[in-house]
Design a protein around this motif. Structure first.
Motif: not given
Length: 268
Positions: A235-244
């Motif tokens: 979950q944390l990876y998904v959240a943090c990878s929404r922006v570049g």
């Protein structure tokens, strides 16, 4: 790891991959990781998180391009709901309330599951019993209505609120800018020990959304509310990878710490 990876433009790519692969140093006392200073912008309160992601929301929400590229993510529905209605309250305009019609599909079980109980259920992937909206607010579609134009996960902005139809403008994708009607539809959740039907508009407010619902979304500005912390793998990876870019990743995490749940066997 799950979700769509948005390649960062700076050297935080390794830090992001370390989060996804469960390689960030963990404090054995708290079982938490500490966000590096250059990984994101950390804010001290939830109100600061909202104001950073949605500055001057009362005026800027009229700009669909501005609205379409930002969102706040949180692990749980109850936190998402609180954020959504807090932001909507800051927008001028009359509210419109839509209540669902909830019924048990098996008439023999009506006594066991009264209407009041069905109304109280707030389940992932299902619209709330009481849906409160204002003109101009963003919403997210929870069902495929007319693919490929109206698919589960499509974000829209409310244009008109009528008795039996919500007119909305698509905010993203190939059909961006198109005005579409959204009807009430019957929805039957599949993860309960009994079957019930909810007749409601298949939408939720979308200033904020759950991390799981954000998979596949690309944002320019992303806030992450980590109180409470993530509770499932990746979950944390998904959240943090929404922006570049770390400049546009804004996180509310008490003491800069949070839990990152990863299962090594799932990464093999």
């Amino acid at each position: 790891m799950t979700g769509r990876f948005v390649m960062p433009k700076t050297n935080d790519a390794k830090q992001l991959l370390d989060i996804g692969n469960g390689k960030m140093p963990i404090d054995e006392t708290t079982k938490c990781i500490t966000f590096p200073a250059d990984f994101c912008e950390i804010v001290a309160t939830k109100d600061q998180l909202i104001s950073k992601v949605f500055p001057d929301i009362g005026h800027n929400h009229k700009n669909h391009q501005w609205l379409s590229v930002r969102a706040i993510l949180a692990p749980k529905n109850q936190d998402v709901n609180a954020i959504n209605y807090s932001i909507q309250d800051a927008i001028e305009g009359d509210e419109r309330t839509y209540k669902s019609v909830d019924t048990v599909t098996n008439t023999d079980e009506v006594v066991n599951y009264p209407t009041e109980f069905l109304n109280s259920l707030d389940l992932p992937g299902l619209p709330p019993h009481v849906l409160i909206l204002k003109v101009g607010v963003p919403i997210i579609l929870l069902r495929n209505i007319n693919p490929p134009r109206l698919c589960n996960g499509t974000r829209l902005a409310v244009k008109r609120l009528m008795d039996n139809i919500i007119e909305a403008t698509i905010l993203n994708g190939k059909f961006k800018g198109a005005d579409v009607p959204l009807p009430r539809i019957p929805m039957i959740p599949t993860d309960l020990p009994f079957d019930f039907k909810r007749l409601q508009f298949p939408v939720r407010l979308a200033f904020a959304m759950t991390i799981n619902k954000s998979q596949g979304q690309s944002l320019e500005v992303c806030g992450v509310d980590l109180e409470p912390p993530c509770f499932s793998h990746g979950q944390l990876y998904v959240a943090c990878s929404r922006v570049g870019s770390p400049i546009n990743l804004i996180i509310y995490a008490p003491d800069r710490k949070t839990k990152s749940i990863t299962y090594p066997t799932a990464l093999r």
